[in-house]
Design a protein around this motif. Structure first.
Motif, PDB file in Angstrom:
ATOM      1  N   THR A   1      -7.448   8.067   5.866  1.00 62.20           N
ATOM      2  CA  THR A   1      -7.755   7.025   6.825  1.00 62.20           C
ATOM      3  C   THR A   1      -8.437   5.862   6.521  1.00 62.20           C
ATOM      4  O   THR A   1      -8.023   4.591   6.510  1.00 62.20           O
ATOM      5  CB  THR A   1      -8.258   7.728   7.864  1.00 62.20           C
ATOM      6  OG1 THR A   1      -7.579   8.887   8.603  1.00 62.20           O
ATOM      7  CG2 THR A   1      -8.748   6.651   9.211  1.00 62.20           C
ATOM      8  N   ARG A   2      -9.600   6.382   5.703  1.00 64.55           N
ATOM      9  CA  ARG A   2     -10.505   5.117   5.190  1.00 64.55           C
ATOM     10  C   ARG A   2      -9.902   4.174   4.149  1.00 64.55           C
ATOM     11  O   ARG A   2      -9.946   3.170   4.401  1.00 64.55           O
ATOM     12  CB  ARG A   2     -11.861   5.804   4.747  1.00 64.55           C
ATOM     13  CG  ARG A   2     -12.873   5.957   5.858  1.00 64.55           C
ATOM     14  CD  ARG A   2     -13.606   7.198   5.603  1.00 64.55           C
ATOM     15  NE  ARG A   2     -12.695   8.356   5.349  1.00 64.55           N
ATOM     16  CZ  ARG A   2     -12.257   9.079   6.833  1.00 64.55           C
ATOM     17  NH1 ARG A   2     -12.985   8.588   7.886  1.00 64.55           N
ATOM     18  NH2 ARG A   2     -11.441   9.926   6.584  1.00 64.55           N
TER      19      ARG A   2
ATOM     20  N   GLN B   1      -6.803   3.848   3.002  1.00 64.35           N
ATOM     21  CA  GLN B   1      -5.649   3.152   3.393  1.00 64.35           C
ATOM     22  C   GLN B   1      -6.031   1.849   4.378  1.00 64.35           C
ATOM     23  O   GLN B   1      -5.464   0.812   4.144  1.00 64.35           O
ATOM     24  CB  GLN B   1      -4.681   3.913   4.010  1.00 64.35           C
ATOM     25  CG  GLN B   1      -3.486   3.310   4.462  1.00 64.35           C
ATOM     26  CD  GLN B   1      -2.265   4.439   4.718  1.00 64.35           C
ATOM     27  OE1 GLN B   1      -1.092   4.045   4.665  1.00 64.35           O
ATOM     28  NE2 GLN B   1      -2.667   5.675   5.379  1.00 64.35           N
ATOM     29  N   TYR B   2      -6.532   1.990   5.514  1.00 62.53           N
ATOM     30  CA  TYR B   2      -6.752   1.170   6.408  1.00 62.53           C
ATOM     31  C   TYR B   2      -7.968   0.419   5.889  1.00 62.53           C
ATOM     32  O   TYR B   2      -7.781  -0.842   6.366  1.00 62.53           O
ATOM     33  CB  TYR B   2      -7.082   1.719   7.721  1.00 62.53           C
ATOM     34  CG  TYR B   2      -5.529   2.440   7.910  1.00 62.53           C
ATOM     35  CD1 TYR B   2      -4.508   1.640   8.444  1.00 62.53           C
ATOM     36  CD2 TYR B   2      -5.507   3.767   7.985  1.00 62.53           C
ATOM     37  CE1 TYR B   2      -3.253   2.294   8.494  1.00 62.53           C
ATOM     38  CE2 TYR B   2      -4.262   4.499   8.171  1.00 62.53           C
ATOM     39  CZ  TYR B   2      -3.261   3.575   8.526  1.00 62.53           C
ATOM     40  OH  TYR B   2      -1.845   4.293   8.861  1.00 62.53           O
ATOM     41  N   SER B   3      -8.906   0.861   4.950  1.00 63.41           N
ATOM     42  CA  SER B   3      -9.843  -0.390   4.481  1.00 63.41           C
ATOM     43  C   SER B   3      -9.308  -1.244   3.654  1.00 63.41           C
ATOM     44  O   SER B   3      -9.527  -2.093   3.654  1.00 63.41           O
ATOM     45  CB  SER B   3     -11.133   0.221   4.437  1.00 63.41           C
ATOM     46  OG  SER B   3     -11.404   0.397   2.913  1.00 63.41           O
TER      47      SER B   3
ATOM     48  N   THR C   1       0.848  -1.091   0.102  1.00 65.57           N
ATOM     49  CA  THR C   1      -0.124  -0.119   0.020  1.00 65.57           C
ATOM     50  C   THR C   1       0.887   1.309   0.080  1.00 65.57           C
ATOM     51  O   THR C   1       1.700   1.478   0.911  1.00 65.57           O
ATOM     52  CB  THR C   1      -0.994  -0.065   1.264  1.00 65.57           C
ATOM     53  OG1 THR C   1      -0.314  -0.266   2.592  1.00 65.57           O
ATOM     54  CG2 THR C   1      -1.982  -1.042   1.270  1.00 65.57           C
TER      55      THR C   1
ATOM     56  N   GLN D   1      -6.139  -2.052   4.021  1.00 67.54           N
ATOM     57  CA  GLN D   1      -5.379  -3.086   4.565  1.00 67.54           C
ATOM     58  C   GLN D   1      -6.400  -4.079   5.303  1.00 67.54           C
ATOM     59  O   GLN D   1      -5.730  -5.389   5.361  1.00 67.54           O
ATOM     60  CB  GLN D   1      -4.636  -2.223   5.622  1.00 67.54           C
ATOM     61  CG  GLN D   1      -3.575  -1.467   4.875  1.00 67.54           C
ATOM     62  CD  GLN D   1      -2.232  -1.008   5.949  1.00 67.54           C
ATOM     63  OE1 GLN D   1      -2.313  -1.204   7.113  1.00 67.54           O
ATOM     64  NE2 GLN D   1      -1.438  -0.099   5.262  1.00 67.54           N
ATOM     65  N   CYS D   2      -7.502  -3.554   6.077  1.00 69.86           N
ATOM     66  CA  CYS D   2      -8.402  -4.565   6.415  1.00 69.86           C
ATOM     67  C   CYS D   2      -8.808  -5.664   5.435  1.00 69.86           C
ATOM     68  O   CYS D   2      -8.859  -6.894   5.680  1.00 69.86           O
ATOM     69  CB  CYS D   2      -9.553  -3.950   7.239  1.00 69.86           C
ATOM     70  SG  CYS D   2      -9.274  -2.742   8.531  1.00 69.86           S
TER      71      CYS D   2
ATOM     72  N   ASP E   1       3.468  -2.349   4.061  1.00 73.71           N
ATOM     73  CA  ASP E   1       3.119  -0.794   4.361  1.00 73.71           C
ATOM     74  C   ASP E   1       4.204   0.074   4.187  1.00 73.71           C
ATOM     75  O   ASP E   1       5.005  -0.084   4.777  1.00 73.71           O
ATOM     76  CB  ASP E   1       2.551  -1.090   5.765  1.00 73.71           C
ATOM     77  CG  ASP E   1       1.943   0.398   6.135  1.00 73.71           C
ATOM     78  OD1 ASP E   1       1.646   1.131   5.152  1.00 73.71           O
ATOM     79  OD2 ASP E   1       1.831   0.746   7.167  1.00 73.71           O
TER      80      ASP E   1
END
Ligand code: CP
Length: 290
Positions: free
Chosen positions: A47-48, A50-52, A40, A54-55, A66
């Motif tokens: 926030t949303r 990138q981390y969604s 990524t 990753q989830c 990362d």
């Protein structure tokens, strides 16, 4: 190029296939890719997205590489192409990229691994649009004939530009509203007070100060009063109409604090759906279909 760069590349049939796959994943369908790893690369804050992503990767059993722009060799002058080419050489199976440059992916045409666009400049945010579409489809079970107004800083918004193009193709009536200084005429403009009374979907946008060349002509307080989703405006919406926002939200500017989590708001559902949409896109690409 492989992966997902813009929704304009996808037919409406393919978009519906991805939405159905995302909804199947949400219902509990399980698929795993334990031997895969995806990097990524976020060159803009997130926030949303990138981390969604990753989830989504973790839910698919994929290892996340990362990338930290601050600690990388970008600071030594390495180009985007050489950075992505390096990850390809390291053996990653795909890259997620967000970049401030419009259509940054045009300089990556010789890259063979899938690229998942997490947003490019003011142009495209394909997975955001897919999660918006999934949220609308879950609500209404259709797109054809639905009326949506996108309100706010339209001219600086990749979400608005991506959504307007795809929503029109899916048969929705799409309008825009907000300050004239941010009207780039990409859809029919209507006054906000007409929009709140007549739309099925009211989508608010953040004022994207970081992209502005000039200071906004009005104060944030005046913005809220003239163009924000106030409690009074929310109360004038149709019974089954919903409020959406890609977030991050600025409470008290484009949306009142009390409205952000009101029964009409689907803002946090959009975020939840983002994980399933990204799982669907990654899985489809790793299966060789994107
Ligand atoms: N909606 C969205 O793109 O949010 P982030 O900027 O936090 O990723």
């Amino acid at each position: 190029m492989r992966g997902l760069l813009t929704l304009k590349d996808l037919s409406t049939e393919k978009i519906m296939e991805l939405l159905r796959y995302a909804m199947k994943l949400k219902r509990g369908f399980r698929i795993q890719y334990p031997d895969k790893k995806i990097a990524t690369l976020f060159f803009e804050n997130s926030t949303r997205t990138q981390y969604s992503f990753q989830c989504a990767l973790m839910n698919l059993g994929i290892k996340v590489v990362d990338f930290d722009t601050q600690l990388s060799s970008i600071a030594k002058g390495e180009s985007l192409y050489d950075t992505v080419r390096t990850f390809e050489a390291l053996g990653v199976d795909g890259v997620v990229i967000r970049h401030s440059k419009d259509e940054y992916f045009k300089e990556l045409e010789t890259i063979k691994i899938p690229i998942f666009n997490g947003g490019d400049g003011k142009s495209n945010h394909p997975t955001q649009s897919l999660l918006d579409l999934m949220t609308i489809y879950e609500e209404f079970g259709k797109f054809d004939g639905l009326k949506c107004c996108i309100i706010g800083d339209i001219s600086h918004s990749r979400v608005a530009h991506t959504n307007i193009e795809v929503m029109k193709r899916l048969g929705m009536d799409v309008y825009i509203s907000g300050p004239e200084e941010y009207n780039d005429h990409c859809a029919k403009w209507i006054p906000i007070d007409e929009a709140v009374e007549t739309m099925d979907v009211v989508m608010l946008l953040r004022v994207q100060f970081e992209r502005h060349q000039e200071k906004m002509k009005i104060s944030v307080e005046e913005y809220h009063e003239k163009y924000g989703m106030t409690v009074d405006r929310m109360n004038k919406m149709k019974e089954n109409a919903i409020i959406m926002h890609p977030a991050p939200i600025n409470r008290g500017v484009e949306i009142a604090d009390e409205v952000a989590e009101c029964p009409k708001s689907r803002i946090y559902k959009q975020m939840t759906n983002g994980v399933y949409v990204r799982m669907a896109v990654i899985s489809d690409a790793l299966d060789g279909n994107l």
